[in-house]
Design a protein around this motif. Structure first.
Motif, PDB file in Angstrom:
ATOM      1  N   PRO A   1       7.917  -5.400  -2.127  1.00  0.00           N
ATOM      2  CA  PRO A   1       7.788  -4.131  -2.970  1.00  0.00           C
ATOM      3  C   PRO A   1       8.648  -2.993  -2.750  1.00  0.00           C
ATOM      4  O   PRO A   1       9.377  -2.701  -1.827  1.00  0.00           O
ATOM      5  CB  PRO A   1       6.273  -3.785  -2.841  1.00  0.00           C
ATOM      6  N   PHE A   2       9.132  -2.521  -3.925  1.00  0.00           N
ATOM      7  CA  PHE A   2      10.151  -1.425  -4.037  1.00  0.00           C
ATOM      8  C   PHE A   2      10.001  -0.326  -4.994  1.00  0.00           C
ATOM      9  O   PHE A   2       9.185  -0.731  -5.902  1.00  0.00           O
ATOM     10  CB  PHE A   2      11.736  -1.869  -3.679  1.00  0.00           C
ATOM     11  N   TYR A   3      10.523   0.897  -4.699  1.00  0.00           N
ATOM     12  CA  TYR A   3      10.544   1.797  -5.933  1.00  0.00           C
ATOM     13  C   TYR A   3      11.967   2.456  -5.856  1.00  0.00           C
ATOM     14  O   TYR A   3      12.469   2.562  -4.793  1.00  0.00           O
ATOM     15  CB  TYR A   3       9.424   2.752  -6.166  1.00  0.00           C
ATOM     16  N   VAL A   4      12.282   3.052  -7.073  1.00  0.00           N
ATOM     17  CA  VAL A   4      13.694   3.655  -7.295  1.00  0.00           C
ATOM     18  C   VAL A   4      13.369   5.003  -7.729  1.00  0.00           C
ATOM     19  O   VAL A   4      12.698   5.349  -8.468  1.00  0.00           O
ATOM     20  CB  VAL A   4      14.520   2.891  -8.328  1.00  0.00           C
ATOM     21  N   MET A   5      14.106   6.010  -7.239  1.00  0.00           N
ATOM     22  CA  MET A   5      13.980   7.330  -7.662  1.00  0.00           C
ATOM     23  C   MET A   5      15.307   7.883  -7.616  1.00  0.00           C
ATOM     24  O   MET A   5      16.444   7.238  -7.313  1.00  0.00           O
ATOM     25  CB  MET A   5      13.373   7.971  -6.642  1.00  0.00           C
ATOM     26  N   GLU A   6      15.258   9.050  -8.357  1.00  0.00           N
ATOM     27  CA  GLU A   6      16.556  10.034  -8.374  1.00  0.00           C
ATOM     28  C   GLU A   6      17.051  10.283  -7.018  1.00  0.00           C
ATOM     29  O   GLU A   6      16.503  10.335  -6.157  1.00  0.00           O
ATOM     30  CB  GLU A   6      16.166  11.240  -8.951  1.00  0.00           C
ATOM     31  N   TYR A   7      18.647  10.246  -6.910  1.00  0.00           N
ATOM     32  CA  TYR A   7      19.257  10.317  -5.716  1.00  0.00           C
ATOM     33  C   TYR A   7      19.715  11.855  -5.610  1.00  0.00           C
ATOM     34  O   TYR A   7      20.484  12.416  -6.616  1.00  0.00           O
ATOM     35  CB  TYR A   7      20.683   9.637  -5.539  1.00  0.00           C
ATOM     36  N   ILE A   8      19.090  12.523  -4.794  1.00  0.00           N
ATOM     37  CA  ILE A   8      19.426  14.104  -4.733  1.00  0.00           C
ATOM     38  C   ILE A   8      20.418  14.224  -3.661  1.00  0.00           C
ATOM     39  O   ILE A   8      20.047  13.828  -2.473  1.00  0.00           O
ATOM     40  CB  ILE A   8      18.092  14.755  -4.386  1.00  0.00           C
ATOM     41  N   ARG A   9      21.504  14.360  -4.124  1.00  0.00           N
ATOM     42  CA  ARG A   9      22.546  14.759  -3.220  1.00  0.00           C
ATOM     43  C   ARG A   9      22.655  16.179  -2.697  1.00  0.00           C
ATOM     44  O   ARG A   9      22.604  17.240  -3.512  1.00  0.00           O
ATOM     45  CB  ARG A   9      23.986  14.730  -3.963  1.00  0.00           C
ATOM     46  N   GLY A  10      22.263  16.467  -1.417  1.00  0.00           N
ATOM     47  CA  GLY A  10      22.123  17.669  -0.876  1.00  0.00           C
ATOM     48  C   GLY A  10      22.461  17.410   0.800  1.00  0.00           C
ATOM     49  O   GLY A  10      22.499  16.575   1.389  1.00  0.00           O
TER      50      GLY A  10
ATOM     51  N   THR B   1       0.795  -1.205  -0.008  1.00  0.00           N
ATOM     52  CA  THR B   1      -0.030  -0.121  -0.028  1.00  0.00           C
ATOM     53  C   THR B   1       0.851   1.169  -0.025  1.00  0.00           C
ATOM     54  O   THR B   1       0.589   2.185  -0.840  1.00  0.00           O
ATOM     55  CB  THR B   1      -0.883   0.029   1.300  1.00  0.00           C
ATOM     56  N   THR B   2       1.814   1.117   1.049  1.00  0.00           N
ATOM     57  CA  THR B   2       2.929   2.509   1.084  1.00  0.00           C
ATOM     58  C   THR B   2       3.333   2.676  -0.263  1.00  0.00           C
ATOM     59  O   THR B   2       3.203   3.744  -0.875  1.00  0.00           O
ATOM     60  CB  THR B   2       3.894   2.152   2.134  1.00  0.00           C
ATOM     61  N   ILE B   3       4.084   1.839  -0.824  1.00  0.00           N
ATOM     62  CA  ILE B   3       4.732   1.734  -2.245  1.00  0.00           C
ATOM     63  C   ILE B   3       3.788   2.228  -3.132  1.00  0.00           C
ATOM     64  O   ILE B   3       4.258   3.187  -4.020  1.00  0.00           O
ATOM     65  CB  ILE B   3       5.419   0.512  -2.362  1.00  0.00           C
ATOM     66  N   LEU B   4       2.602   1.642  -3.301  1.00  0.00           N
ATOM     67  CA  LEU B   4       1.799   1.970  -4.364  1.00  0.00           C
ATOM     68  C   LEU B   4       1.434   3.552  -4.253  1.00  0.00           C
ATOM     69  O   LEU B   4       1.316   4.284  -5.322  1.00  0.00           O
ATOM     70  CB  LEU B   4       0.726   1.023  -4.498  1.00  0.00           C
ATOM     71  N   SER B   5       1.062   3.880  -3.115  1.00  0.00           N
ATOM     72  CA  SER B   5       0.426   5.184  -3.079  1.00  0.00           C
ATOM     73  C   SER B   5       1.367   6.414  -3.392  1.00  0.00           C
ATOM     74  O   SER B   5       1.243   7.505  -3.812  1.00  0.00           O
ATOM     75  CB  SER B   5      -0.434   5.392  -1.813  1.00  0.00           C
ATOM     76  N   GLU B   6       2.704   6.089  -2.773  1.00  0.00           N
ATOM     77  CA  GLU B   6       3.915   6.972  -3.038  1.00  0.00           C
ATOM     78  C   GLU B   6       3.959   6.932  -4.503  1.00  0.00           C
ATOM     79  O   GLU B   6       4.687   8.029  -5.101  1.00  0.00           O
ATOM     80  CB  GLU B   6       4.974   6.537  -2.063  1.00  0.00           C
ATOM     81  N   VAL B   7       4.198   5.659  -5.157  1.00  0.00           N
ATOM     82  CA  VAL B   7       4.416   5.815  -6.659  1.00  0.00           C
ATOM     83  C   VAL B   7       3.547   6.458  -7.342  1.00  0.00           C
ATOM     84  O   VAL B   7       3.681   7.267  -8.269  1.00  0.00           O
ATOM     85  CB  VAL B   7       4.487   4.408  -7.118  1.00  0.00           C
ATOM     86  N   ASN B   8       2.317   6.445  -6.918  1.00  0.00           N
ATOM     87  CA  ASN B   8       1.262   7.103  -7.603  1.00  0.00           C
ATOM     88  C   ASN B   8       1.282   8.623  -7.516  1.00  0.00           C
ATOM     89  O   ASN B   8       1.333   9.425  -8.565  1.00  0.00           O
ATOM     90  CB  ASN B   8      -0.253   6.865  -7.014  1.00  0.00           C
TER      91      ASN B   8
END
Lengths: 323, 246
Positions: free
Chosen positions: A100-109, A60-67
């Motif tokens: 379940p997992f998702y991958v996003m851009e790594y923001i270096r900051g 659920t968490t993964i899916l709603s964040e992906v959405n």
């Protein structure tokens, strides 16, 4: 069951390779970036370079964040959150389960507060103005960020720019806020509902500014509104924004852009006052005097130019005579 | 589907039961009747004992719900989180069941490629926002819980603040155990707003026994009674969501 799985996901060892069941991309875990109630985020290495990967025991968490991340990517030309790169399931042999997992851009900051500590308080207002611009865009799309807090703000790049992280709380306007943190939640302070509207985020912006000037977290008192108002008045940096902050706390602003405009006005208003510590009437006379002075100076320059030109012409004339 | 109601029992306790039936069995009974049981264990400064922890997790598991152990200070945030989580869990169970009907008996969300799951999740989100919710709150007032009651009250106000921000309707009722004259005592009948709790709470006295099992049984009976009386009134079956395994 859930408890141990959650613990396990927060402690994936360095070098673990997460491979997607559907898309077969591989991600090698480098280090833990953060974890919370809903999962853990790791820095990982992939074919595309460094990425951030979020694993969770809850589909659920993964899916709603992906959405939400997908919607974000549709807001063109602005970096509201990290961009989404991949969504998949990983069969983790050590728990014998699909994760379940998702991958996003790594923001270096740097985290917002770390940045302020290093670079100075004058950055607070600049970063907040940037944040308000981002929020304005998000609100226009019909969303509210929800879980707005310093931990979810990253300052990245040159020039330093604020970025929003962790979209777990992002909610459609008119619905109940999905995820929040008490200190930044107007409901906790007894100053409004938990229905998602732009003013909900603006309250959190005010609280972030207050917290930036009072690094030690404080608890609400009987009359929360008065408590916050007094704290704003008592701080040298915040005082000049008192009116704006109180309007945000009261939920008067319906749009981020209104709050931004008022903050800018308060910022410059203050600059004028700083220059002349005299009362306003005197100030205008002073200004007039200065203008006159400027005019006089302009006259002198004019004369000098004319004299110089004449002299030059005369010299030319003399030269011609000699020849 | 939209007309359904989610039914939950929220048990707030700080330790082990010591009187009456096994609370885990009573939680299983609740689940059989379509009621989800969530448990929040409230900690003192130190840790909870092993038995208490096992019982808390056992009740939630048998009741198809969510459990969480927290310090009294974090209670507000936890109460609303646990309730929301259990709602989503139940609704996802319902949606999964529908999916099985559409896709075949063995299909579940995990059999869909990730790209296609998003829409399913939107349905769950939408339901979570609009569904009617009934929460029966069951508070342990025995022994050391007494000092935590003001915090519990605050957490319940906070819960109604969170849930009333939804579009769907809410009904709350509050029971404490042990009661003055029995296992439980009703302190608040079904109401959409927990604000009215302030007047009844300070009167509570707390005794020595902790009849968690009997309290759960009576809570289920109270739900049953409500359903029956409603059925008599509108002579139609009231639909509700049944928890199904995911």
């Amino acid at each position: 069951m859930n408890h141990t799985l959650k613990n396990h996901l927060c402690k994936l060892s360095v070098g673990t390779v997460v491979v997607g069941k559907w898309h077969h991309h591989a991600y090698k875990i480098i280090k833990l970036l953060g974890n919370g109630a809903n999962g853990a985020v790791y820095l990982a290495e992939s074919k595309r370079g460094l990425v951030a990967i979020k694993v969770s025991d809850s589909n659920t968490t993964i899916l709603s964040e992906v959405n939400v991340l997908k919607r974000f990517s549709k807001v063109q030309g602005v970096a509201l959150g990290p961009s989404l790169l991949d969504v998949d399931d990983w069969f983790d042999p050590s728990v014998n389960r699909l994760i379940p997992f998702y991958v996003m851009e790594y923001i270096r900051g740097e985290e917002f507060f770390t940045f302020i500590k290093k670079r100075g308080k004058e950055w607070i207002i600049i970063l907040m103005l940037q944040l308000l611009s981002s929020l304005e865009k998000l609100h226009k799309e019909g969303w509210v960020f929800g879980d707005l807090k310093p931990e979810n703000l990253l300052v990245a790049g040159m020039p330093p720019t604020i970025r929003l992280l962790d979209v777990g709380g992002t909610t459609l306007q008119g619905r109940a806020i999905k995820e929040f943190t008490e200190f930044y939640d107007r409901g906790y302070w007894g100053l409004g509902s938990r229905k998602a509207d732009p003013a909900y985020d603006l309250f959190a912006v005010a609280m972030i500014m207050i917290h930036a000037c009072y690094p030690r977290k404080f608890e609400r008192k009987e009359n929360a509104r008065q408590q916050l108002s007094e704290m704003i008045q008592a701080d040298a940096t915040l005082r000049k924004y008192h009116k704006v902050l109180m309007k945000a706390i009261d939920g008067t602003y319906k749009q981020a852009i209104e709050m931004k405009r008022d903050l800018v006005a308060a910022l410059h208003h203050n600059d004028l006052l700083k220059k002349e510590s005299q009362p306003p009437l005197r100030k205008t006379r002073n200004q007039r005097k200065m203008q006159r002075k400027a005019k006089k100076r302009g006259g002198i320059v004019e004369t000098a130019v004319i004299v110089a030109t004449l002299l030059f012409a005369y010299v030319l004339y003399l030269y011609g005579q000699v020849l | 589907m939209r007309k359904g109601t989610l039914r939950q029992i929220l048990l707030i306790t700080d330790g082990c039961s010591n009187h009456g039936e096994d609370p885990i069995a009573m939680a299983a009974l609740a689940k059989e009747q379509g009621i989800t049981v969530n448990v929040i264990g409230v900690l003192d400064q130190d840790t909870i004992d092993e038995n208490g922890l096992r019982e808390i997790e056992g009740i939630a598991m048998a009741g198809g719900g969510v459990s969480q152990v927290v310090y009294a200070k974090q209670l507000s945030q936890t109460v609303q989180m646990v309730t929301r989580k259990a709602m989503t869990q139940t609704l996802q169970g319902v949606v999964n069941k529908e999916l099985k009907q559409i896709l075949g008996s063995n299909a579940s969300l995990e059999d869909l490629p990730p790209e296609k799951r998003g829409e399913v999740m939107e349905v769950v989100d939408e339901l979570g926002e609009t569904v009617e919710l009934e929460v029966l709150i069951l508070i342990d007032t025995s022994g050391s819980m007494k000092t935590k009651l003001p915090t519990v009250k605050e957490a319940l106000f906070d819960l109604s603040l969170s849930l009333n921000a939804r579009i769907g309707d809410n009904q709350f009722s509050v029971f404490v155990f042990p009661g003055k004259h029995g296992n439980t005592e009703k302190v608040l009948d079904w109401t959409p707003n927990l604000e009215s709790l302030s007047s009844v709470f300070p009167k509570l006295t707390s005794g020595g026994l902790t009849p968690t099992g009997p309290a759960l049984r009576e809570a289920v009976a109270f739900y049953f009674e409500k359903k029956r009386s409603l059925r008599g009134l509108i002579s139609g079956d009231e639909s509700y969501f049944e928890e199904s395994s995911m």
